[in-house]
Design a protein around this motif. Structure first.
Motif, PDB file in Angstrom:
ATOM      1  N   SER A 166      -9.763   6.291 -15.420  1.00  0.00           N
ATOM      2  CA  SER A 166      -9.716   7.364 -14.717  1.00  0.00           C
ATOM      3  C   SER A 166     -10.281   7.373 -13.410  1.00  0.00           C
ATOM      4  O   SER A 166      -9.617   7.886 -12.419  1.00  0.00           O
ATOM      5  N   SER A 167     -11.188   6.683 -13.205  1.00  0.00           N
ATOM      6  CA  SER A 167     -11.834   6.384 -11.882  1.00  0.00           C
ATOM      7  C   SER A 167     -10.879   5.653 -11.031  1.00  0.00           C
ATOM      8  O   SER A 167     -10.777   6.104  -9.787  1.00  0.00           O
ATOM      9  N   LEU A 168     -10.281   4.643 -11.471  1.00  0.00           N
ATOM     10  CA  LEU A 168      -9.646   3.995 -10.690  1.00  0.00           C
ATOM     11  C   LEU A 168      -8.333   4.795 -10.295  1.00  0.00           C
ATOM     12  O   LEU A 168      -7.942   4.666  -9.327  1.00  0.00           O
ATOM     13  N   ILE A 169      -7.585   5.546 -11.246  1.00  0.00           N
ATOM     14  CA  ILE A 169      -6.551   6.222 -10.784  1.00  0.00           C
ATOM     15  C   ILE A 169      -6.994   7.202  -9.535  1.00  0.00           C
ATOM     16  O   ILE A 169      -6.350   7.370  -8.682  1.00  0.00           O
ATOM     17  N   LYS A 170      -7.991   7.814  -9.788  1.00  0.00           N
ATOM     18  CA  LYS A 170      -8.534   8.707  -8.693  1.00  0.00           C
ATOM     19  C   LYS A 170      -8.820   8.142  -7.469  1.00  0.00           C
ATOM     20  O   LYS A 170      -8.350   8.605  -6.201  1.00  0.00           O
ATOM     21  N   SER A 171      -9.276   7.074  -7.450  1.00  0.00           N
ATOM     22  CA  SER A 171      -9.482   6.190  -6.153  1.00  0.00           C
ATOM     23  C   SER A 171      -8.097   5.623  -5.442  1.00  0.00           C
ATOM     24  O   SER A 171      -8.147   5.379  -4.343  1.00  0.00           O
ATOM     25  N   LYS A 172      -7.242   5.496  -6.356  1.00  0.00           N
ATOM     26  CA  LYS A 172      -5.933   5.081  -5.737  1.00  0.00           C
ATOM     27  C   LYS A 172      -5.016   6.449  -5.304  1.00  0.00           C
ATOM     28  O   LYS A 172      -4.178   6.295  -4.749  1.00  0.00           O
ATOM     29  N   GLY A 173      -5.389   7.532  -5.475  1.00  0.00           N
ATOM     30  CA  GLY A 173      -4.921   8.735  -5.392  1.00  0.00           C
ATOM     31  C   GLY A 173      -3.680   9.079  -6.309  1.00  0.00           C
ATOM     32  O   GLY A 173      -2.562   9.505  -5.810  1.00  0.00           O
ATOM     33  N   TRP A 174      -3.714   8.375  -7.542  1.00  0.00           N
ATOM     34  CA  TRP A 174      -2.462   8.643  -8.418  1.00  0.00           C
ATOM     35  C   TRP A 174      -2.786   9.828  -9.245  1.00  0.00           C
ATOM     36  O   TRP A 174      -2.322   9.792 -10.581  1.00  0.00           O
ATOM     37  N   ASP A 175      -3.621  10.745  -8.957  1.00  0.00           N
ATOM     38  CA  ASP A 175      -4.082  11.757  -9.951  1.00  0.00           C
ATOM     39  C   ASP A 175      -2.861  12.697 -10.477  1.00  0.00           C
ATOM     40  O   ASP A 175      -2.787  13.099 -11.573  1.00  0.00           O
ATOM     41  N   ASP A 176      -1.798  12.595  -9.488  1.00  0.00           N
ATOM     42  CA  ASP A 176      -0.559  13.524  -9.999  1.00  0.00           C
ATOM     43  C   ASP A 176       0.357  12.594 -10.720  1.00  0.00           C
ATOM     44  O   ASP A 176       1.614  13.391 -10.851  1.00  0.00           O
ATOM     45  N   ILE A 177       0.058  11.511 -11.012  1.00  0.00           N
ATOM     46  CA  ILE A 177       1.377  10.826 -11.628  1.00  0.00           C
ATOM     47  C   ILE A 177       1.071  10.687 -13.157  1.00  0.00           C
ATOM     48  O   ILE A 177       0.234  10.642 -13.617  1.00  0.00           O
ATOM     49  N   PRO A 178       2.351  11.088 -13.628  1.00  0.00           N
ATOM     50  CA  PRO A 178       2.401  11.004 -15.202  1.00  0.00           C
ATOM     51  C   PRO A 178       1.913   9.749 -15.887  1.00  0.00           C
ATOM     52  O   PRO A 178       2.165   8.859 -15.371  1.00  0.00           O
ATOM     53  N   TYR A 179       1.292  10.085 -17.031  1.00  0.00           N
ATOM     54  CA  TYR A 179       0.704   8.714 -17.736  1.00  0.00           C
ATOM     55  C   TYR A 179       0.936   9.086 -19.494  1.00  0.00           C
ATOM     56  O   TYR A 179       1.036  10.175 -19.833  1.00  0.00           O
ATOM     57  N   THR A 230       0.766  -1.135  -0.044  1.00  0.00           N
ATOM     58  CA  THR A 230      -0.064  -0.118   0.004  1.00  0.00           C
ATOM     59  C   THR A 230       0.893   1.268   0.014  1.00  0.00           C
ATOM     60  O   THR A 230       0.313   2.136  -0.431  1.00  0.00           O
ATOM     61  N   ALA A 231       2.143   1.154   0.515  1.00  0.00           N
ATOM     62  CA  ALA A 231       3.068   2.612   0.572  1.00  0.00           C
ATOM     63  C   ALA A 231       3.724   2.535  -1.014  1.00  0.00           C
ATOM     64  O   ALA A 231       4.092   3.523  -1.103  1.00  0.00           O
ATOM     65  N   LEU A 232       3.680   1.555  -1.824  1.00  0.00           N
ATOM     66  CA  LEU A 232       3.987   1.844  -3.231  1.00  0.00           C
ATOM     67  C   LEU A 232       3.269   2.793  -4.196  1.00  0.00           C
ATOM     68  O   LEU A 232       2.155   2.444  -4.206  1.00  0.00           O
ATOM     69  N   ARG A 233       4.068   3.737  -4.647  1.00  0.00           N
ATOM     70  CA  ARG A 233       3.304   4.484  -5.677  1.00  0.00           C
ATOM     71  C   ARG A 233       4.111   4.404  -7.005  1.00  0.00           C
ATOM     72  O   ARG A 233       5.553   4.571  -7.037  1.00  0.00           O
ATOM     73  N   PRO A 234       3.523   4.141  -8.273  1.00  0.00           N
ATOM     74  CA  PRO A 234       4.140   4.075  -9.435  1.00  0.00           C
ATOM     75  C   PRO A 234       4.738   5.451  -9.827  1.00  0.00           C
ATOM     76  O   PRO A 234       4.394   6.462  -9.434  1.00  0.00           O
ATOM     77  N   LYS A 235       5.910   5.566 -10.722  1.00  0.00           N
ATOM     78  CA  LYS A 235       6.466   6.788 -11.105  1.00  0.00           C
ATOM     79  C   LYS A 235       5.799   7.311 -12.531  1.00  0.00           C
ATOM     80  O   LYS A 235       5.712   8.415 -12.656  1.00  0.00           O
ATOM     81  N   GLY A 236       4.881   6.376 -12.958  1.00  0.00           N
ATOM     82  CA  GLY A 236       4.317   6.586 -14.181  1.00  0.00           C
ATOM     83  C   GLY A 236       3.287   5.421 -14.480  1.00  0.00           C
ATOM     84  O   GLY A 236       3.617   4.339 -14.217  1.00  0.00           O
ATOM     85  N   LEU A 237       2.314   5.921 -15.134  1.00  0.00           N
ATOM     86  CA  LEU A 237       1.333   4.880 -15.579  1.00  0.00           C
ATOM     87  C   LEU A 237       1.269   4.783 -17.179  1.00  0.00           C
ATOM     88  O   LEU A 237       1.290   5.666 -17.930  1.00  0.00           O
TER      89      LEU A 237
END
Length: 66
Positions: free
Chosen positions: A44-57, A12-19
């Protein structure tokens, strides 16, 4: 002897650097139903639910083939 089961928080602590987002339609019928739009809305809904809105894709699109 009872062993206490530890719950790992590592994942749960891991965040991707890009999508990389891959959307595809397989048939002409899917194209007519705006399937690519619905796939983008779902991801887009999944990305928002994970809190990854700010990750480049990058979005990759593919249409039906032979």
């Amino acid at each position: 002897m009872k062993m206490k089961k530890e719950i790992s928080t590592l994942n749960t602590a891991l965040r991707p650097k890009g999508l990389a987002i891959y959307i595809r339609i397989s048939t002409p019928k899917q194209k007519d139903n705006n399937s690519m739009d619905s796939q983008l809305q779902s991801i887009s809904s999944l990305i928002k639910s994970k809190g990854w809105d700010d990750i480049p894709y990058t979005i990759y699109q593919d249409t039906y083939s032979a």
